[in-house]
Design a protein around this motif. Structure first.
Motif, PDB file in Angstrom:
ATOM      1  N   SER A  41       0.842  -1.203   0.000  1.00  0.00           N
ATOM      2  CA  SER A  41       0.000   0.000   0.000  1.00  0.00           C
ATOM      3  C   SER A  41       0.878   1.256   0.000  1.00  0.00           C
ATOM      4  O   SER A  41       1.701   1.432   0.899  1.00  0.00           O
ATOM      5  N   PRO A  42       0.705   2.104  -1.049  1.00  0.00           N
ATOM      6  CA  PRO A  42      -0.179   1.877  -2.192  1.00  0.00           C
ATOM      7  C   PRO A  42       0.508   0.975  -3.211  1.00  0.00           C
ATOM      8  O   PRO A  42       1.732   0.999  -3.324  1.00  0.00           O
ATOM      9  N   PRO A  43      -0.252   0.203  -3.960  1.00  0.00           N
ATOM     10  CA  PRO A  43       0.365  -0.655  -4.968  1.00  0.00           C
ATOM     11  C   PRO A  43       0.872   0.173  -6.149  1.00  0.00           C
ATOM     12  O   PRO A  43       0.202   1.108  -6.589  1.00  0.00           O
ATOM     13  N   LEU A  44       2.055  -0.165  -6.641  1.00  0.00           N
ATOM     14  CA  LEU A  44       2.600   0.509  -7.810  1.00  0.00           C
ATOM     15  C   LEU A  44       2.171  -0.261  -9.048  1.00  0.00           C
ATOM     16  O   LEU A  44       2.932  -1.043  -9.622  1.00  0.00           O
ATOM     17  N   VAL A  45       0.932  -0.045  -9.437  1.00  0.00           N
ATOM     18  CA  VAL A  45       0.346  -0.810 -10.535  1.00  0.00           C
ATOM     19  C   VAL A  45       0.025   0.132 -11.688  1.00  0.00           C
ATOM     20  O   VAL A  45      -0.588   1.183 -11.494  1.00  0.00           O
ATOM     21  N   ILE A  46       0.459  -0.258 -12.886  1.00  0.00           N
ATOM     22  CA  ILE A  46       0.287   0.577 -14.077  1.00  0.00           C
ATOM     23  C   ILE A  46      -1.041   0.287 -14.767  1.00  0.00           C
ATOM     24  O   ILE A  46      -1.858   1.180 -14.982  1.00  0.00           O
ATOM     25  N   ARG A  47      -1.283  -0.992 -15.099  1.00  0.00           N
ATOM     26  CA  ARG A  47      -2.499  -1.356 -15.823  1.00  0.00           C
ATOM     27  C   ARG A  47      -3.636  -1.595 -14.824  1.00  0.00           C
ATOM     28  O   ARG A  47      -4.155  -2.697 -14.682  1.00  0.00           O
ATOM     29  N   ARG A  48      -4.030  -0.513 -14.158  1.00  0.00           N
ATOM     30  CA  ARG A  48      -4.996  -0.606 -13.067  1.00  0.00           C
ATOM     31  C   ARG A  48      -6.357  -1.141 -13.496  1.00  0.00           C
ATOM     32  O   ARG A  48      -7.063  -1.778 -12.701  1.00  0.00           O
ATOM     33  N   ALA A  49      -6.757  -0.887 -14.740  1.00  0.00           N
ATOM     34  CA  ALA A  49      -8.086  -1.308 -15.191  1.00  0.00           C
ATOM     35  C   ALA A  49      -8.223  -2.824 -15.203  1.00  0.00           C
ATOM     36  O   ALA A  49      -9.341  -3.347 -15.114  1.00  0.00           O
ATOM     37  N   VAL A  50      -7.108  -3.535 -15.321  1.00  0.00           N
ATOM     38  CA  VAL A  50      -7.145  -5.004 -15.355  1.00  0.00           C
ATOM     39  C   VAL A  50      -6.288  -5.592 -14.232  1.00  0.00           C
ATOM     40  O   VAL A  50      -5.659  -6.634 -14.395  1.00  0.00           O
ATOM     41  N   ALA A  51      -6.294  -4.912 -13.086  1.00  0.00           N
ATOM     42  CA  ALA A  51      -5.481  -5.353 -11.953  1.00  0.00           C
ATOM     43  C   ALA A  51      -6.320  -5.441 -10.688  1.00  0.00           C
ATOM     44  O   ALA A  51      -6.939  -4.456 -10.283  1.00  0.00           O
ATOM     45  N   PHE A  52      -6.317  -6.607 -10.061  1.00  0.00           N
ATOM     46  CA  PHE A  52      -7.022  -6.760  -8.792  1.00  0.00           C
ATOM     47  C   PHE A  52      -6.424  -5.848  -7.721  1.00  0.00           C
ATOM     48  O   PHE A  52      -7.091  -5.521  -6.733  1.00  0.00           O
ATOM     49  N   ALA A  53      -5.173  -5.414  -7.914  1.00  0.00           N
ATOM     50  CA  ALA A  53      -4.550  -4.487  -6.968  1.00  0.00           C
ATOM     51  C   ALA A  53      -5.334  -3.184  -6.867  1.00  0.00           C
ATOM     52  O   ALA A  53      -5.247  -2.485  -5.848  1.00  0.00           O
ATOM     53  N   ASN A  54      -6.104  -2.865  -7.885  1.00  0.00           N
ATOM     54  CA  ASN A  54      -6.880  -1.621  -7.859  1.00  0.00           C
ATOM     55  C   ASN A  54      -7.943  -1.637  -6.760  1.00  0.00           C
ATOM     56  O   ASN A  54      -8.463  -0.585  -6.373  1.00  0.00           O
ATOM     57  N   ALA A  55      -8.249  -2.820  -6.245  1.00  0.00           N
ATOM     58  CA  ALA A  55      -9.186  -2.905  -5.117  1.00  0.00           C
ATOM     59  C   ALA A  55      -8.632  -2.195  -3.883  1.00  0.00           C
ATOM     60  O   ALA A  55      -9.400  -1.763  -3.022  1.00  0.00           O
ATOM     61  N   VAL A  56      -7.306  -2.069  -3.792  1.00  0.00           N
ATOM     62  CA  VAL A  56      -6.706  -1.343  -2.667  1.00  0.00           C
ATOM     63  C   VAL A  56      -7.141   0.119  -2.698  1.00  0.00           C
ATOM     64  O   VAL A  56      -7.367   0.737  -1.657  1.00  0.00           O
ATOM     65  N   PHE A  57      -7.290   0.675  -3.896  1.00  0.00           N
ATOM     66  CA  PHE A  57      -7.742   2.054  -4.040  1.00  0.00           C
ATOM     67  C   PHE A  57      -9.264   2.177  -3.975  1.00  0.00           C
ATOM     68  O   PHE A  57      -9.803   3.118  -3.386  1.00  0.00           O
TER      69      PHE A  57
END
Length: 283
Positions: A41-57
């Motif tokens: 947290s926060p995840p350093l994720v680029i392709r957020r639209a197809v990333a389960f990591a976006n649930a953190v946000f």
């Protein structure tokens, strides 16, 4: 009230909920496995639209019909699994994930360097890409480099070394990648899926512009307001210009997910685990 005990399915812990980790988690979930994802947290994720990591946000995030839910405890993770969702934990060390008694771990963090002592010997361990040696720190490695061997299961040795050069998409490599011009906070002026033109300013970092080198659609972009460092990857542009590609799992992630499923079934049989049955879904 629903039974919140763990489903009678093999539990798999996926470290890293970026686009590749999500491709793996999505395929394993669809195959009937109980999948838990851990992130920073926060995840350093680029392709957020197809990333389960976006649930953190966002609290929850859906990718191609599968919903990831941010949870904080093992009990909440059990409830998410019982509801047919993928629980996401901010749990870099895996302390809460381990309470779910996973039989396998997939390291999808894409560190591309040795992650140190792994979980091999304690559970089935699978690593994605370079930085792992099958038979040493993991039981299997899945190739992540684009090309003929993408998705191949390696049971002895390592994946192709990190070339440091972004793989070509639509014939474009380095130019499609957006990098931070400075240390500081990212301020975005576009969103994932937006069509952009070469020379257009897409964001700023500490007042310095991030400019598109090519025309296309914004396929990935760090979350607005995140801190970044000079030279680090903060986004990418897809020169093919197909907006739907921004919101669907990539061919690369699907191939890697298939490789992980193959490795898991092979290693599960060797370990004496029972492969998941379709009838156990949703139990």
């Amino acid at each position: 009230m629903k039974d919140c005990s763990l489903p009678t399915r093999l539990v798999v812990w996926v470290q890293g909920g970026g686009d590749l980790g999500t491709g793996v988690a999505h395929r394993l979930h669809r195959a009937g496995l109980a999948v838990v994802v851990t992130e920073t947290s926060p995840p350093l994720v680029i392709r957020r639209a197809v990333a389960f990591a976006n649930a953190v946000f966002e609290g929850r995030w859906e990718v191609e019909g599968v919903t990831a839910v941010l949870v904080t405890t093992a009990a909440e993770a059990r409830r998410a699994l019982a509801n047919g969702d993928v629980p996401v934990l901010v749990d870099p060390a895996g302390e809460t994930a381990l309470a779910l008694a996973p039989r396998a771990v997939v390291d999808a963090r894409m560190l591309k360097t040795s992650a140190g002592p792994g979980w091999r010997g304690q559970m089935i361990a699978i690593g994605l890409g370079p930085g792992f040696a099958a038979g040493v720190d993991v039981d299997a490695v899945v190739e992540t480099q684009r090309g003929h061997y993408l998705g191949r299961v390696i049971l002895s040795g390592s994946a192709a070394p990190n070339s440091g050069v972004p793989g070509a998409v639509g014939g474009v490599g380095q130019e499609r990648v957006l990098r931070s011009p400075a240390d500081g906070r990212l301020c975005c002026s576009v969103q994932i899926g937006d069509r952009v033109e070469a020379g257009q300013v897409l964001a700023t970092v500490s007042g310095q512009p991030v400019t598109a080198a090519i025309s296309g659609v914004v396929r990935g972009l760090l979350h607005d307001g995140q801190e970044t460092t000079r030279g680090s990857k903060i986004g990418d542009i897809d020169p093919r210009g197909v907006r739907d590609y921004c919101f669907t799992i990539s061919d690369k992630a699907r191939a890697i997910g298939g490789g992980v499923l193959e490795a898991l079934m092979l290693l599960s049989r060797s370990a004496g685990d029972v492969a998941p049955q379709a009838s156990s879904l949703g139990e």
